[in-house]
Design a protein around this motif. Sequence first.
Motif, PDB file in Angstrom:
ATOM      1  N   LEU A  40     -16.513   3.637 -33.917  1.00  0.00           N
ATOM      2  CA  LEU A  40     -16.789   3.134 -32.481  1.00  0.00           C
ATOM      3  C   LEU A  40     -15.184   2.968 -31.876  1.00  0.00           C
ATOM      4  O   LEU A  40     -15.224   3.180 -30.734  1.00  0.00           O
ATOM      5  N   PRO A  41     -14.495   2.253 -32.247  1.00  0.00           N
ATOM      6  CA  PRO A  41     -13.180   1.873 -31.675  1.00  0.00           C
ATOM      7  C   PRO A  41     -12.519   3.027 -31.157  1.00  0.00           C
ATOM      8  O   PRO A  41     -11.808   3.159 -30.175  1.00  0.00           O
ATOM      9  N   PRO A  42     -12.152   4.350 -31.894  1.00  0.00           N
ATOM     10  CA  PRO A  42     -11.448   5.392 -31.303  1.00  0.00           C
ATOM     11  C   PRO A  42     -12.248   5.933 -30.433  1.00  0.00           C
ATOM     12  O   PRO A  42     -11.719   6.578 -29.523  1.00  0.00           O
ATOM     13  N   VAL A  43     -13.503   5.989 -30.681  1.00  0.00           N
ATOM     14  CA  VAL A  43     -14.347   6.644 -29.476  1.00  0.00           C
ATOM     15  C   VAL A  43     -14.379   5.998 -28.200  1.00  0.00           C
ATOM     16  O   VAL A  43     -13.979   6.382 -27.137  1.00  0.00           O
ATOM     17  N   ALA A  44     -14.316   4.552 -28.453  1.00  0.00           N
ATOM     18  CA  ALA A  44     -14.500   3.610 -27.251  1.00  0.00           C
ATOM     19  C   ALA A  44     -13.002   3.700 -26.245  1.00  0.00           C
ATOM     20  O   ALA A  44     -12.872   4.255 -25.218  1.00  0.00           O
ATOM     21  N   VAL A  45     -11.926   4.101 -27.276  1.00  0.00           N
ATOM     22  CA  VAL A  45     -10.750   4.384 -26.576  1.00  0.00           C
ATOM     23  C   VAL A  45     -10.511   5.589 -26.007  1.00  0.00           C
ATOM     24  O   VAL A  45     -10.054   5.681 -24.877  1.00  0.00           O
ATOM     25  N   LEU A  46     -11.077   6.722 -26.453  1.00  0.00           N
ATOM     26  CA  LEU A  46     -11.158   8.115 -26.086  1.00  0.00           C
ATOM     27  C   LEU A  46     -11.950   8.263 -24.770  1.00  0.00           C
ATOM     28  O   LEU A  46     -11.630   8.601 -23.777  1.00  0.00           O
ATOM     29  N   ALA A  47     -13.200   7.212 -24.543  1.00  0.00           N
ATOM     30  CA  ALA A  47     -13.921   7.354 -23.507  1.00  0.00           C
ATOM     31  C   ALA A  47     -13.158   6.532 -22.361  1.00  0.00           C
ATOM     32  O   ALA A  47     -13.475   7.256 -21.377  1.00  0.00           O
ATOM     33  N   LEU A  48     -12.457   5.615 -22.636  1.00  0.00           N
ATOM     34  CA  LEU A  48     -11.839   4.809 -21.392  1.00  0.00           C
ATOM     35  C   LEU A  48     -10.791   5.657 -21.063  1.00  0.00           C
ATOM     36  O   LEU A  48     -10.446   5.777 -19.769  1.00  0.00           O
ATOM     37  N   VAL A  49      -9.725   6.248 -22.036  1.00  0.00           N
ATOM     38  CA  VAL A  49      -8.751   6.879 -21.621  1.00  0.00           C
ATOM     39  C   VAL A  49      -8.767   8.570 -20.813  1.00  0.00           C
ATOM     40  O   VAL A  49      -8.244   8.800 -20.058  1.00  0.00           O
ATOM     41  N   PHE A  50      -9.738   9.092 -21.663  1.00  0.00           N
ATOM     42  CA  PHE A  50     -10.144  10.537 -21.123  1.00  0.00           C
ATOM     43  C   PHE A  50     -11.432  10.707 -20.273  1.00  0.00           C
ATOM     44  O   PHE A  50     -11.395  11.220 -19.142  1.00  0.00           O
ATOM     45  N   LEU A  51     -12.404  10.489 -21.157  1.00  0.00           N
ATOM     46  CA  LEU A  51     -13.649  10.668 -20.442  1.00  0.00           C
ATOM     47  C   LEU A  51     -14.193  10.064 -19.253  1.00  0.00           C
ATOM     48  O   LEU A  51     -14.614  10.475 -18.321  1.00  0.00           O
TER      49      LEU A  51
END
Length: 296
Positions: A40-51
């Motif tokens: 969950l944490p890396p996915v959340a960071v990816l979603a915030l920064v890129f998606l």
Amino acid sequence: MASPGGRLAEPQAVPHAVPAAPPGRSAPAARKATTVLWVLPPVAVLALVFLYPLALVVQESLAPGAYADVFASEAFREALGTTVWLAVGSTVGCLVLGFTLALIIAFVPFPGGKAVAKFIDVFLSFPSFLITLALLFIYGTVGMANGLWTDVTGAPSGPFHFLTTPWGVLLAEITYFTPFVMRPLLAAFSQLDTAQLEVASSLGARPARIVRQVILPEALPALAAGGSLVLVMCLNEFGIVLFTGAKGVTTLPMLVYSKAILESDYAVACVVAVVNVAISVGLYGLYRVVSKRAGA
């Protein structure tokens, strides 16, 4: 405790207790829940920064009539055509030049051949603007070639002005992206059975025939993988076009830059960006399929 023979019986080994899974949850379910917590944490960071920014771009491009206006504009059609022909032309040039140079490095012994092969790996890390800057030093308006021409002939200016034209961009892209074709080719050539070449040569086959009938079939998967990668990269190239100063050359990335930064027309810029991303993702999918089949 005594045994029937009067000897003490050895104590029985007690098996280790297996920790029980939490009530109402099996062991696989517990492991799955733990994995989800780590993911969950890396996915959340990816979603915030890129998606999230990408979603904003897509949302902005959905303004009423934005796609219709962009597709109907002459500037977009010219930019799309320029992008496609530069990408295709650069890819073809890289395939021809890369195959020729890889043949020489792999099969023509010369001093420093291994050093050249290693330099190709280092070259892949160079930024694209560095190659363009080097070409400007040689063929620019005040570059060495024009300076030598004016010194010899006494003319007020030299004849080399092609860097600011589409041909200059094409030359720069072929120069920069050719090693991306050579690298998989050299790897493929290193696995080629040299006995086939020796047999073909002993039977009287000329070098051109050996290349066409023996080497080229083995190199086709590497050529396809390298060419697909170069096509994707050329489609999105921005630095080379910008550094050549080719004002009459407008690609899709340059159109996004001019609309967003220079004109502050974010709706049009987002539409062009979405189109560019869609084409890039489609070509990248093709590259992955080709690479998988080629074993790259």
